[in-house]
Design a protein around this motif. Structure first.
Motif, PDB file in Angstrom:
ATOM      1  N   ARG A  69      49.191 -41.334  59.971  1.00  0.00           N
ATOM      2  CA  ARG A  69      48.007 -42.080  60.346  1.00  0.00           C
ATOM      3  C   ARG A  69      46.829 -41.145  60.538  1.00  0.00           C
ATOM      4  N   VAL A  97      43.842 -40.607  69.123  1.00  0.00           N
ATOM      5  CA  VAL A  97      44.570 -41.131  70.278  1.00  0.00           C
ATOM      6  C   VAL A  97      44.194 -40.308  71.498  1.00  0.00           C
ATOM      7  N   LEU A 131      52.800 -37.196  68.177  1.00  0.00           N
ATOM      8  CA  LEU A 131      51.622 -37.801  67.563  1.00  0.00           C
ATOM      9  C   LEU A 131      51.091 -36.933  66.431  1.00  0.00           C
ATOM     10  N   CYS A 142      48.240 -38.033  63.826  1.00  0.00           N
ATOM     11  CA  CYS A 142      47.206 -38.505  64.736  1.00  0.00           C
ATOM     12  C   CYS A 142      46.440 -37.306  65.323  1.00  0.00           C
ATOM     13  N   LEU A 148      43.140 -45.564  70.270  1.00  0.00           N
ATOM     14  CA  LEU A 148      44.219 -46.007  71.142  1.00  0.00           C
ATOM     15  C   LEU A 148      44.312 -45.053  72.325  1.00  0.00           C
ATOM     16  N   LEU A 200      52.832 -47.738  67.542  1.00  0.00           N
ATOM     17  CA  LEU A 200      51.634 -47.473  66.738  1.00  0.00           C
ATOM     18  C   LEU A 200      51.496 -48.494  65.617  1.00  0.00           C
ATOM     19  N   ASP A 201      52.619 -48.899  65.021  1.00  0.00           N
ATOM     20  CA  ASP A 201      52.563 -49.931  63.980  1.00  0.00           C
ATOM     21  C   ASP A 201      52.005 -51.243  64.523  1.00  0.00           C
ATOM     22  N   LEU A 243      47.823 -50.097  65.981  1.00  0.00           N
ATOM     23  CA  LEU A 243      46.830 -49.462  65.127  1.00  0.00           C
ATOM     24  C   LEU A 243      46.654 -50.266  63.852  1.00  0.00           C
TER      25      LEU A 243
END
Length: 789
Positions: free
Chosen positions: A663, A667, A684, A689, A711, A778-779, A782
């Motif tokens: 991704r 964050v 992450l 991220c 997030l 996260l799925d 985000l």
């Protein structure tokens, strides 16, 4: 009672009764009333008859007068003698009723006419109403030898009061005489009734009122003279008997009152003694209540302290565990040799066991606090059992056959809490696999009268009769030797029984030491969808396996239902000349010998660790391999591939985790613990991220003011400003309404999730967390535009 004052006062003297209330007066009055009404009716009839006669007599008398005067009047009219005519009408006027008389000839000329005024009276109005004010009479005049020749008319005008006054006088006399007769009759009857009825009754009443109630029962009332045989005498006799009975009864009551007073005195003594005892008991009870209240307060304080202790311990244990497991996950993702990977994996598995132990302790605390909540949603119980057995198959010993046997009548969907049902199955199955080194472990599910019956049977070490009563107690196992040899804390079965009871179910166990155990969980799972049937097939299948194996039982149940001809043979059987579309075996060591005599496709059912390597499998083609425990769907798909000649697939192998998405998201990680910062940041970063760090809530607010993020991962317990207050300020500002804020907390107690939602957080992630859990989170939060393969 007679002779005693009543609630209204003294009994009145017989002569004090008013005349109008005396019985003789009432009887005489009724008699007189009837006689008066009857006399009045008769008098009215007599007056009416007199009226009719009087009314007719008026006409008769006047007509008689006209007949007398007819002849003279006719001769006068014939001779036209006015002087004689005047004398005639004057003679007619002498009649009291005639007030006008005149003779008129045939030419209409008046020969003679006389009149006088009518008599006036106060009673005239009644006479005029009855007979009319006046009446007129005419008599045509003619001579006898010429009756048809009219000579004139004799006309009389009559005043009816002359007759009506006489009638009124007679009617008045008639009515007055009837009233006088009724009055005389009433006086006579009053005297008679008084002498025959009232006087004897008055004497009787006087005797009753003057009688002393305490007199001897032999004292009798005297009977009035002359009434010994009539109703008065009977009344006196009955009264004497009743008085005697009352006197006897009063004597008995006086004696009873004396005894009652004696009993009351004794009762008062007893009540006084009992009252003293009750006061002492109440004093003790008050003291006990005070002690109970103190104990209750102590228990509540202990419960609060225990809850606080559990929350603190959960936080304090999960925080280092999160760092431990997170770092191990990050280390396992790096370049390692086999020995290093094995050592780290052992450390990671040990940490996972510690997390499971902590979860069991927290679940038990939920039961004790009454905070366990159950879902009621539809789910596939058969698939859940097969998935759970597949996940736990790695714990199966090499000499153990794990089989999942689903009854064909089991509904495809039932209603309940799948998470708690999976927990029950996992605990029972894990227990069976842990204590079984050889033989079979069978997981079964079938419909029952109470819902669904789930059983786990093993051929392990069994449980002694002495250990069965304490089997479901927390931190209790069969013996100390079991703990040393097999490990465990003794929480699993206790938690499983609590879960079954919470779902209104029942957990039973039957076991014999050295032979194995049978655990039965009957759960009231309501049917949502009936059992479904898979597509039928055609062909013949031969299975080479033991008659008492789980594979033989499963194939014998399902293959005939799918339309296949099934035959089981023992391993090592010569298959020369055998015809079949598929050969199923659970022994990989005999496949080379089978391939020499049989050229049919082979399906090998064995554990993942016993799969044939690709080079060896290539020499046995056509060969298919399925992992044990065998699921219905996997077996059906494999049969379809073979029997429908579908292209071969790569032999089944243990599933590997899919590469997570990378991704491009920013964050904000708000965490005060340095180790947890490293763990979360490392995970992450591996997911692509960009991570911003903040050590408390105030610093997080400062970062949000300066940078935009996609997030926020917010720890709940931090110095300066905790996560709850920071989240509330973010939501109250209104500047970031769509910003996802995810709680990171080591407190796994039931009320923690609600506390996070109340503060404004969107989701909840309990420490320690795995990378898969972070990826799923996260799925969820985000946008897909921020994730790329």
């Amino acid at each position: 009672m007679l002779g005693k004052p009543s609630e209204q006062g003294q009994i009145p003297s017989p002569m004090d009764i008013p005349l109008t209330q005396r019985l003789s007066f009432k009887q005489a009055s009724l008699t007189v009333l009837v006689a008066f009404l009857l006399g009045t009716v008769l008098s009215v009839i007599q007056v009416a008859s007199d009226y009719l006669n009087e009314n007719a007599s008026i006409d008769r008398e006047i007509k008689a007068l006209l007949e007398i005067a007819h002849s003279p009047a006719a001769r006068i009219a014939y001779n036209i003698d006015a002087e004689l005519a005047q004398e005639l009408v004057l003679g007619l006027l002498r009649s009291p009723a005639v007030i006008r008389a005149e003779i008129i000839d045939n030419n209409g000329a008046v020969l003679a006419s006389v009149s006088r005024p009518r008599t006036e009276s106060d009673f005239r109005i009644f006479s005029d109403y009855l007979f009319g004010e006046q009446r007129e009479f005419e008599d045509p005049l003619y001579i006898i030898h010429a009756p048809n020749e009219t000579l004139g008319v004799l006309r009389l005008e009559v005043d009816t009061f002359a007759f009506g006054s006489h009638f009124l006088r007679r009617a008045m006399i008639t009515l007055l005489s009837g009233f006088v007769r009724s009055l005389l009759l009433s006086l006579i009857l009053l005297v008679l009734f008084y002498s025959m009825l009232t006087k004897p009754l008055v004497e009787l009443i006087r005797g009753l009122s003057e009688r002393d109630p305490r007199a001897s029962p032999d004292t009798r009332l005297p009977c009035p003279p002359g009434h010994e045989q009539d109703e008065i005498g009977v009344l006196v006799e009955v009264t004497n008997r009743q008085l005697a009975s009352l006197a006897t009864e009063m004597q008995q009551r006086r004696e009873a009152d004396e005894r009652l007073n004696q009993y009351l005195a004794e009762l008062e003594n007893i009540v006084s003694a009992r009252t003293a005892e009750l006061k002492a008991a109440n004093s003790r009870l008050s003291r006990y209540n005070q002690e109970l209240e103190v104990a209750r307060s102590t228990a509540l304080e202990m419960a609060k302290a225990r809850a606080a202790f559990l929350a603190n311990m959960s936080h304090e244990i999960r925080t280092p565990l999160n760092g431990l497991l997170g770092m191990l996950d990050l280390a396992l993702d790096g370049p390692l040799n086999n020995e290093q990977r094995r050592q780290l994996q052992i450390a990671h598995d040990s940490g996972s066991v510690l997390v499971e132990l902590l979860n069991d302790i927290l679940d038990l605390s939920k039961f004790e606090a009454g905070q366990l909540e159950l879902e009621q949603i539809p789910f596939d119980l058969g698939t859940l059992l097969e998935d759970t057995a597949n996940l736990l198959s790695q714990n199966t010993a090499p000499g153990v056959e794990l089989t999942c046997l689903i009854d064909p009548k089991l509904p495809s969907l039932v209603v309940g809490d799948p998470t708690r049902v999976r927990q029950v199955i996992s605990n029972l199955l894990s227990n069976a696999l842990k204590f079984t080194r050889f033989g079979r472990v069978d997981l079964r599910a079938a419909p029952s009268p109470g819902g669904v019956l789930i059983t786990v049977r093993d051929t392990g070490i069994g449980i002694s009769a002495e250990a069965l009563p304490k089997l479901f107690q927390p931190f209790s196992q069969g013996s100390a030797g079991i703990t040393r040899q097999f490990g465990g804390t003794g929480l699993g079965l206790a938690l499983t029984r609590h879960l079954c009871e919470a779902m209104q179910g029942q957990l039973d166990v039957k076991s014999q030491e050295g032979l194995g155990s049978l655990f039965s969980a009957e759960l009231p799972l309501v049917e949502h969808s009936p059992a479904e049937s898979l597509a039928p097939m055609q062909g013949k299948v031969i299975a080479l396996c033991g008659a008492k194996s789980g594979l033989a039982e499963m194939l014998g149940t399902w293959l005939p239902l799918w339309g296949l001809d099934f035959e089981r043979r023992d391993a090592g059987t010569d298959l020369s000349g055998a015809h079949a579309d598929l050969l199923i075996s659970d022994n990989p060591d005999c496949l080379e010998n089978l391939r020499r005599t049989a050229h049919m496709p082979i399906l090998l059912v064995t554990g993942y660790g016993s799969f044939l390597p690709p080079p060896r499998a290539a020499t046995l083609t056509p060969l298919h391999q399925l992992a044990r425990p065998l699921s219905r769907a996997a077996l059906h798909q494999a049969l379809q591939r073979v029997l429908l000649k579908l292209p071969d697939e790569t032999p089944a192998a243990p599933p590997e985790a899919a590469e997570p998405q990378h991704r491009h998201a920013r964050v904000l990680l708000v965490e005060d613990n340095a180790v947890n910062q490293l763990v979360a940041k490392g995970m992450l970063a591996k997911l692509g991220c960009d991570v911003l760090l903040a050590t408390h809530g105030a610093e997080a607010l400062s970062h949000l003011e300066q940078s935009s993020v996609d997030l926020v991962l917010m720890d709940c317990n931090m110095p300066v400003m905790d996560g709850y207050e920071a989240t509330r300020r973010i939501r109250q500002s209104g500047r970031w309404p769509e910003l996802p804020i995810i709680a990171l907390t080591a407190n796994a107690l039931p009320d923690e999730r609600e506390r996070c939602r109340a503060a404004g957080m969107d989701d909840y992630l309990a420490k320690p967390f795995r990378r898969e859990e972070l990826v799923a989170l996260l799925d969820t939060w985000l946008p897909t535009t921020q994730a790329t393969r």
